[in-house]
Design a protein around this motif. Sequence first.
Motif, PDB file in Angstrom:
ATOM      1  N   ASN A 183       0.846  -1.189   0.000  1.00 56.21           N
ATOM      2  CA  ASN A 183       0.000   0.000   0.000  1.00 56.21           C
ATOM      3  C   ASN A 183       0.885   1.243   0.000  1.00 56.21           C
ATOM      4  OD1 ASN A 183       0.805   0.281   2.759  1.00 56.21           O
ATOM      5  ND2 ASN A 183      -0.873  -1.073   3.369  1.00 56.21           N
ATOM      6  N   LYS A 184       0.322   2.399   0.328  1.00 50.38           N
ATOM      7  CA  LYS A 184       1.084   3.641   0.234  1.00 50.38           C
ATOM      8  C   LYS A 184       2.325   3.646   1.118  1.00 50.38           C
ATOM      9  CE  LYS A 184      -1.665   6.022   3.778  1.00 50.38           C
ATOM     10  NZ  LYS A 184      -2.611   7.133   4.037  1.00 50.38           N
ATOM     11  N   PHE A 185       2.362   2.780   2.156  1.00 50.66           N
ATOM     12  CA  PHE A 185       3.521   2.732   3.032  1.00 50.66           C
ATOM     13  C   PHE A 185       4.661   1.909   2.437  1.00 50.66           C
ATOM     14  CE2 PHE A 185      -0.194   3.414   5.747  1.00 50.66           C
ATOM     15  CZ  PHE A 185       0.195   4.563   6.410  1.00 50.66           C
ATOM     16  N   GLY A 186       4.395   1.231   1.309  1.00 49.27           N
ATOM     17  CA  GLY A 186       5.435   0.469   0.635  1.00 49.27           C
ATOM     18  C   GLY A 186       6.267   1.301  -0.310  1.00 49.27           C
ATOM     19  N   GLY A 187       5.809   2.498  -0.665  1.00 44.46           N
ATOM     20  CA  GLY A 187       6.552   3.374  -1.556  1.00 44.46           C
ATOM     21  C   GLY A 187       5.707   3.877  -2.709  1.00 44.46           C
ATOM     22  N   THR A 191       6.447   3.668  -5.845  1.00 45.38           N
ATOM     23  CA  THR A 191       6.466   2.635  -6.882  1.00 45.38           C
ATOM     24  C   THR A 191       6.863   1.314  -6.231  1.00 45.38           C
ATOM     25  OG1 THR A 191       8.793   3.042  -7.456  1.00 45.38           O
ATOM     26  CG2 THR A 191       7.113   4.258  -8.708  1.00 45.38           C
ATOM     27  N   ILE A 192       6.461   0.220  -6.847  1.00 46.00           N
ATOM     28  CA  ILE A 192       6.819  -1.112  -6.363  1.00 46.00           C
ATOM     29  C   ILE A 192       7.531  -1.852  -7.485  1.00 46.00           C
ATOM     30  CG2 ILE A 192       5.964  -3.275  -5.407  1.00 46.00           C
ATOM     31  CD1 ILE A 192       5.617  -0.800  -3.590  1.00 46.00           C
ATOM     32  N   PRO A 193       8.793  -2.303  -7.259  1.00 43.30           N
ATOM     33  CA  PRO A 193       9.596  -2.188  -6.041  1.00 43.30           C
ATOM     34  C   PRO A 193      10.098  -0.759  -5.816  1.00 43.30           C
ATOM     35  CG  PRO A 193      10.893  -3.183  -7.758  1.00 43.30           C
ATOM     36  CD  PRO A 193       9.509  -3.058  -8.315  1.00 43.30           C
ATOM     37  N   TYR A 194      10.406  -0.477  -4.542  1.00 46.81           N
ATOM     38  CA  TYR A 194      10.724   0.894  -4.162  1.00 46.81           C
ATOM     39  C   TYR A 194      12.202   1.115  -3.856  1.00 46.81           C
ATOM     40  CZ  TYR A 194      10.750   5.193  -1.380  1.00 46.81           C
ATOM     41  OH  TYR A 194      11.021   6.434  -0.885  1.00 46.81           O
ATOM     42  N   ILE A 195      12.848   0.151  -3.178  1.00 42.39           N
ATOM     43  CA  ILE A 195      14.226   0.335  -2.736  1.00 42.39           C
ATOM     44  C   ILE A 195      15.164   0.432  -3.929  1.00 42.39           C
ATOM     45  CG2 ILE A 195      16.132  -0.734  -1.463  1.00 42.39           C
ATOM     46  CD1 ILE A 195      14.038   0.346   0.328  1.00 42.39           C
ATOM     47  N   LYS A 216      10.329  -8.589 -11.240  1.00 38.69           N
ATOM     48  CA  LYS A 216       9.902  -9.480 -12.324  1.00 38.69           C
ATOM     49  C   LYS A 216       8.539 -10.125 -12.072  1.00 38.69           C
ATOM     50  CE  LYS A 216      14.767 -10.612 -13.138  1.00 38.69           C
ATOM     51  NZ  LYS A 216      15.777 -11.710 -13.156  1.00 38.69           N
ATOM     52  N   LEU A 217       8.008 -10.007 -10.892  1.00 35.75           N
ATOM     53  CA  LEU A 217       6.768 -10.708 -10.555  1.00 35.75           C
ATOM     54  C   LEU A 217       5.539  -9.945 -11.038  1.00 35.75           C
ATOM     55  CD1 LEU A 217       7.605 -11.862  -6.908  1.00 35.75           C
ATOM     56  CD2 LEU A 217       7.715 -13.207  -9.018  1.00 35.75           C
ATOM     57  N   PRO A 218       4.432 -10.673 -11.358  1.00 34.38           N
ATOM     58  CA  PRO A 218       3.199  -9.991 -11.792  1.00 34.38           C
ATOM     59  C   PRO A 218       2.566  -9.222 -10.638  1.00 34.38           C
ATOM     60  CG  PRO A 218       2.821 -12.344 -11.538  1.00 34.38           C
ATOM     61  CD  PRO A 218       4.296 -12.135 -11.387  1.00 34.38           C
ATOM     62  N   LYS A 219       2.100  -8.024 -10.961  1.00 32.99           N
ATOM     63  CA  LYS A 219       1.510  -7.155  -9.940  1.00 32.99           C
ATOM     64  C   LYS A 219       0.163  -6.626 -10.429  1.00 32.99           C
ATOM     65  CE  LYS A 219       5.622  -5.196  -9.847  1.00 32.99           C
ATOM     66  NZ  LYS A 219       6.515  -6.348 -10.051  1.00 32.99           N
ATOM     67  N   GLN A 256       7.420  -5.520 -13.618  1.00 33.12           N
ATOM     68  CA  GLN A 256       8.444  -4.490 -13.495  1.00 33.12           C
ATOM     69  C   GLN A 256       8.032  -3.471 -12.421  1.00 33.12           C
ATOM     70  OE1 GLN A 256       9.289  -3.027 -17.459  1.00 33.12           O
ATOM     71  NE2 GLN A 256       9.957  -5.020 -18.169  1.00 33.12           N
ATOM     72  N   ALA A 257       8.297  -2.178 -12.634  1.00 26.14           N
ATOM     73  CA  ALA A 257       7.966  -1.153 -11.636  1.00 26.14           C
ATOM     74  C   ALA A 257       6.549  -0.641 -11.883  1.00 26.14           C
ATOM     75  CB  ALA A 257       8.961  -0.003 -11.713  1.00 26.14           C
ATOM     76  N   VAL A 258       5.726  -0.622 -10.833  1.00 24.78           N
ATOM     77  CA  VAL A 258       4.333  -0.197 -10.937  1.00 24.78           C
ATOM     78  C   VAL A 258       4.089   0.939  -9.968  1.00 24.78           C
ATOM     79  CG1 VAL A 258       1.928  -0.925 -10.662  1.00 24.78           C
ATOM     80  CG2 VAL A 258       3.616  -2.525 -11.585  1.00 24.78           C
ATOM     81  N   ASP A 259       3.446   2.005 -10.463  1.00 23.64           N
ATOM     82  CA  ASP A 259       3.146   3.153  -9.607  1.00 23.64           C
ATOM     83  C   ASP A 259       2.038   2.810  -8.617  1.00 23.64           C
ATOM     84  OD1 ASP A 259       5.026   4.716 -10.899  1.00 23.64           O
ATOM     85  OD2 ASP A 259       3.580   5.503 -12.352  1.00 23.64           O
ATOM     86  N   MET A 260       2.181   3.309  -7.389  1.00 26.10           N
ATOM     87  CA  MET A 260       1.165   3.083  -6.362  1.00 26.10           C
ATOM     88  C   MET A 260      -0.071   3.923  -6.670  1.00 26.10           C
ATOM     89  SD  MET A 260       0.329   1.493  -3.599  1.00 26.10           S
ATOM     90  CE  MET A 260       1.969   0.786  -3.259  1.00 26.10           C
ATOM     91  N   PRO A 261      -1.266   3.317  -6.680  1.00 28.69           N
ATOM     92  CA  PRO A 261      -2.489   4.095  -6.917  1.00 28.69           C
ATOM     93  C   PRO A 261      -2.720   5.085  -5.778  1.00 28.69           C
ATOM     94  CG  PRO A 261      -3.030   1.860  -6.236  1.00 28.69           C
ATOM     95  CD  PRO A 261      -1.557   1.887  -6.483  1.00 28.69           C
ATOM     96  N   ARG A 262      -3.430   6.159  -6.055  1.00 27.66           N
ATOM     97  CA  ARG A 262      -3.665   7.201  -5.066  1.00 27.66           C
ATOM     98  C   ARG A 262      -4.506   6.693  -3.904  1.00 27.66           C
ATOM     99  NH1 ARG A 262      -6.230  13.234  -6.293  1.00 27.66           N
ATOM    100  NH2 ARG A 262      -5.968  14.040  -4.157  1.00 27.66           N
TER     101      ARG A 262
END
Length: 478
Positions: free
Chosen positions: A211-215, A217-221, A272-275, A300-306
């Motif tokens: 969720n928003k606490f994960g960053g 974008t996912i992955p974030y680090i 690489k995992l499906p999100k 790949q990298a996915v933006d966190m929804p609002r």
Amino acid sequence: MNIPKVNSQYNYTRFLSFKFICLLLISAFLLFPQNDVFAKKKKKPAKRTLPAGTRYELLQDTLLSSGVVYKRLQVTMNRMKHDVHILQAEIENPQSRIKVMKANNNISELSKLQDIIQYFDSLDNTNIKGAVNANFWRAYTNYPIGPLIADGEIVEMVSYKQWSSLFVNESGTPFIDNFKIRGSILLKNLREFPISFVNRRSDTTGIVIYNKFGGQTIPYISPGKAKNLIETALDNQVNEIDFNDSTEMEFDLETMRNELVEMERNNSIEFKLPKVKLEYLTSPAVNKNIYCVVKSIDSQAVDMPRYGCIISYGRDFAHESLPKKGDTLLLRFNTNSNEKEIFTSAVCGTPRLVRNGVASHEARNEGSTGRRFISHDLPRTACGFNKNKTKFYLVTIRSNNGKDNTSGADLSQLAGLMKYIGCYDAMNLDGGGSTIMVLDGKNILNTENPNSSRRISVGLGISSEPGLERLINRMDLK
């Protein structure tokens, strides 16, 4: 008929013997009532009370807002003086509520409590009247330890040992227990899948919710993020903060680098995992159905929804079972205790200090054995509430101060102090070098430098909000 003659001397002797035995029984009853076999009820054990001679001096009593009071006491117990700072809130007051604040709204970041409060004060309809530090956190990854919930969303799901947690329901009522959380996803075909983690992944398998606490974008680090984590830890060490004062973990730079390398590896796997990107149809909370609609599916990298979250499916999940865009999913997080309560906030600590009015810390039962943590006079932070759950307390004990001859507290002393101020249930929070109470943007425990403080993971405070706005914020989106 022959009637035998009565021996008057013999009867008189029997009468005296009987009278003597009766007198002995009555004397025993009066002298030793606790051993009386004729008693109908056993004597109740006396409740534990504070040592005789415990007294206090009220140094400050300030009304911060409707239902929120700050008090400073100097409590003398067993010939030891303690500088006790109390933030007290009327739980039933509609304009005040218990507020959990995560540093930078990110699971792995730390920040000064003053900065955390300033950020939340900048939001609409939020006014933090005062706050203290809350969760312990891991020295290397900065992840908070134990369950953590903020604004209905889970920051950290996994429990630690048998540590206690403070959970707060949607009405603002607090509960302290050994809470554990279990999560699951229900697809439209009614197949249920367990959730392994929230906001972090440990390997290639299982389902993770971000969720928003994960960053953002996912992955974030990223490598830059890892560098910042190292710099933060070194900054704390340079400022002579003892890493062993609360988490009982010795700071080691090489171990920290290895931890961060592992974090980077897991995020490389995540890439690489499906999100599946979801949008909330109902506001998130624990012990409540959270309906979501699928907005997109990607890797790949996915933006966190609002206003939503992201589901990451491990390699052990069959791709044909993935939902499709437009599908409706059901998320559910349940607790092992008080399952009928809808919880929107939670912090974790250790140990339980007061249970049902009895002051006795439970450190060893919860898995803590460190002599320094249990028995040394340290700065302490704690929270609790009274029997009727009408008052909530945030409490800090300042460290040893030669100027007024006050000292920190061990866990037994802290338990006694929490009961003394009115707590029927209470638990310990992160203390030592993390101990802080902020009022009006200042660290009131450090009068010489009120702007100074250690970077922490989570703040726990009292927020003052208009009653109508508070009600609207809790309504589900239609």
